[in-house]
Scaffold this motif. Structure first.
Motif, PDB file in Angstrom:
ATOM      1  N   SER A  54       0.791  -1.102  -0.208  1.00  0.00           N
ATOM      2  CA  SER A  54       0.106   0.046   0.040  1.00  0.00           C
ATOM      3  C   SER A  54       0.939   1.140   0.004  1.00  0.00           C
ATOM      4  CB  SER A  54      -0.959  -0.070   1.259  1.00  0.00           C
ATOM      5  OG  SER A  54      -0.140   0.002   2.515  1.00  0.00           O
ATOM      6  N   GLY A  55       2.151   1.023  -0.045  1.00  0.00           N
ATOM      7  CA  GLY A  55       3.133   2.166   0.142  1.00  0.00           C
ATOM      8  C   GLY A  55       3.189   2.809  -1.394  1.00  0.00           C
ATOM      9  N   TYR A  56       4.291   3.834  -1.198  1.00  0.00           N
ATOM     10  CA  TYR A  56       4.255   4.722  -2.349  1.00  0.00           C
ATOM     11  C   TYR A  56       4.760   3.833  -3.707  1.00  0.00           C
ATOM     12  CZ  TYR A  56       6.278   8.639  -5.373  1.00  0.00           C
ATOM     13  OH  TYR A  56       6.590   9.358  -6.309  1.00  0.00           O
ATOM     14  N   SER A  61      13.650  -4.222   0.406  1.00  0.00           N
ATOM     15  CA  SER A  61      13.412  -2.839   0.192  1.00  0.00           C
ATOM     16  C   SER A  61      14.587  -2.113   0.013  1.00  0.00           C
ATOM     17  CB  SER A  61      12.642  -2.322   1.233  1.00  0.00           C
ATOM     18  OG  SER A  61      12.189  -1.049   1.122  1.00  0.00           O
ATOM     19  N   GLU A  62      15.106  -1.872  -1.275  1.00  0.00           N
ATOM     20  CA  GLU A  62      16.149  -0.991  -1.432  1.00  0.00           C
ATOM     21  C   GLU A  62      15.499   0.324  -2.507  1.00  0.00           C
ATOM     22  OE1 GLU A  62      20.014  -2.283  -2.251  1.00  0.00           O
ATOM     23  OE2 GLU A  62      19.482  -3.886  -0.737  1.00  0.00           O
ATOM     24  N   CYS A 100       9.767  -7.137  -1.214  1.00  0.00           N
ATOM     25  CA  CYS A 100       9.365  -5.913   0.120  1.00  0.00           C
ATOM     26  C   CYS A 100       9.564  -4.607  -0.137  1.00  0.00           C
ATOM     27  CB  CYS A 100      10.185  -6.086   1.347  1.00  0.00           C
ATOM     28  SG  CYS A 100       9.798  -5.253   2.685  1.00  0.00           S
ATOM     29  N   ALA A 101       8.509  -3.741  -0.065  1.00  0.00           N
ATOM     30  CA  ALA A 101       8.570  -2.175  -0.426  1.00  0.00           C
ATOM     31  C   ALA A 101       8.224  -1.447   0.906  1.00  0.00           C
ATOM     32  CB  ALA A 101       7.540  -1.957  -1.578  1.00  0.00           C
ATOM     33  N   MET A 102       8.660  -1.840   2.026  1.00  0.00           N
ATOM     34  CA  MET A 102       8.740  -1.043   3.089  1.00  0.00           C
ATOM     35  C   MET A 102       9.460   0.207   3.192  1.00  0.00           C
ATOM     36  SD  MET A 102       8.861  -4.214   5.939  1.00  0.00           S
ATOM     37  CE  MET A 102       8.255  -3.160   7.342  1.00  0.00           C
ATOM     38  N   SER A 103       9.008   1.247   3.618  1.00  0.00           N
ATOM     39  CA  SER A 103       9.467   2.489   3.629  1.00  0.00           C
ATOM     40  C   SER A 103      10.735   2.390   4.334  1.00  0.00           C
ATOM     41  CB  SER A 103       8.581   3.670   4.149  1.00  0.00           C
ATOM     42  OG  SER A 103       9.524   4.966   4.564  1.00  0.00           O
TER      43      SER A 103
END
Length: 326
Positions: free
Chosen positions: A12-14, A115-116, A81-84
């Motif tokens: 749900s992130g950017y 997440s990078e 993973c797309a965590m901020s």
């Protein structure tokens, strides 16, 4: 070849929501982690429900519940993973260590993309404090991945256009300046500006590609590499107006950190490495690093130099183009 099943964490992130859309568009069976920590965030909930409407499957799991994470991971072949990782929003990079443990215990994942999506942390071992914290934490996650023998792909996407192009790389705003613009150093350091939708599409293209297995993939198409001065010149042509320019020396930039809050200090450090040291472009890729536009020449990239530039600015800064040109 059968397409991998994909689990997106931070969907749900950017950048995460774009990765979910790209995965669905490419025909992957796509799962999106739904965390109970979403609480009363109605925007995130509506985003997740929109994914479900378009064919994604929501999977409930929590980072505080290892068994639920393992269950979610077992549903997919690839975990993204797309965590901020940016301090001015939220910063959760080390939570990925729990995801690594779940992937290790599940034992079925063919590829993990942590997440990078920014500067390659492996090249930032000499980065300044406190800005280096993001790079150090990403390297901690990388070490855990590699120690666990989990197959991986690392995506280095450089500067998101929404944060760096539409505002002419001005700090503290997402809108392009109307009259005055601040230039870092002499403004001639090469920078890579990437459209976020392109980042997502490239990311999905890598997941079933044996050429990207256990490698770092750089997103830096030639057309997307330009200086801050070149970026400003494009804007000036669009608004038919020259901006007043002031130049910020390296010393003045670093001095400006005094008295800033922690998140702002981190940001200043990153600007220093990008716009003064040229950390995004002052090297060549090697055996362990590949360039995405060479792997996927069929991909039309977001090109700041071509006739779509006006649409690009409108895309990233809704309404700013017309108001600045008026």
């Amino acid at each position: 070849m059968e397409k991998s099943k994909v689990l997106v964490v931070g969907g749900s992130g950017y950048i995460g929501r774009r990765i979910v859309k790209a995965s669905l568009a490419e025909g992957h069976e796509t799962y999106v982690l739904q965390r109970p920590e979403i609480g009363l965030d109605i925007d995130k909930l509506q985003t997740l429900l929109s994914f479900k409407k378009h064919g994604a499957r929501l999977v409930e799991a929590s980072f505080s519940d290892h068994r639920s994470l393992v269950h979610a991971v077992k549903l997919a072949d690839v975990v993204i993973c797309a965590m901020s990782g940016v301090h001015f929003r939220s910063h959760n990079l080390l939570l990925q260590l729990k995801l690594v443990d779940a992937i290790k215990d599940a034992g079925n994942v063919k590829r993990f993309l942590p997440s990078e999506f920014g500067t390659d942390p492996a090249r930032m071992r000499d980065a300044m404090e406190p800005g280096r914290v993001s790079f150090d934490e990403k390297m901690i996650v990388r070490k855990a991945i590699e120690d666990a023998n989990i197959p991986f792909t690392y995506i280095s996407a450089n500067c998101f256009a929404g944060y760096f192009a539409g505002n002419l790389s001005q700090m503290g705003t997402l809108l392009p300046p109307k009259d005055k613009v601040l230039i870092y150093g002499d403004g001639n350091v090469k920078v890579v500006y990437m459209d976020e939708d392109d980042i997502a599409t490239y990311t999905i293209k890598t997941i079933d590609d044996p050429r990207t297995l256990n490698k770092t993939v750089y997103l830096r198409p030639r057309e997307n590499i330009l200086t801050q001065t070149e970026l400003i010149e494009i804007w000036e042509k669009l608004i038919l107006k020259k901006l007043d320019k002031s130049f910020l020396s390296k010393q003045d930039l670093l001095s400006s950190m005094e008295g800033l809050d922690y998140a702002s200090q981190v940001g200043v450090c990153h600007y220093y490495h990008i716009f003064y040291e040229g950390c995004l472009t002052n090297f060549e890729t090697g055996e362990e690093r590949v360039e995405a536009s060479e792997l996927y020449p069929e991909m039309p990239s977001f090109c700041l130099r071509n006739d779509t530039v006006a649409a690009s600015f409108r895309h990233h800064v809704d309404g700013a183009f017309s108001s600045s040109a008026s």
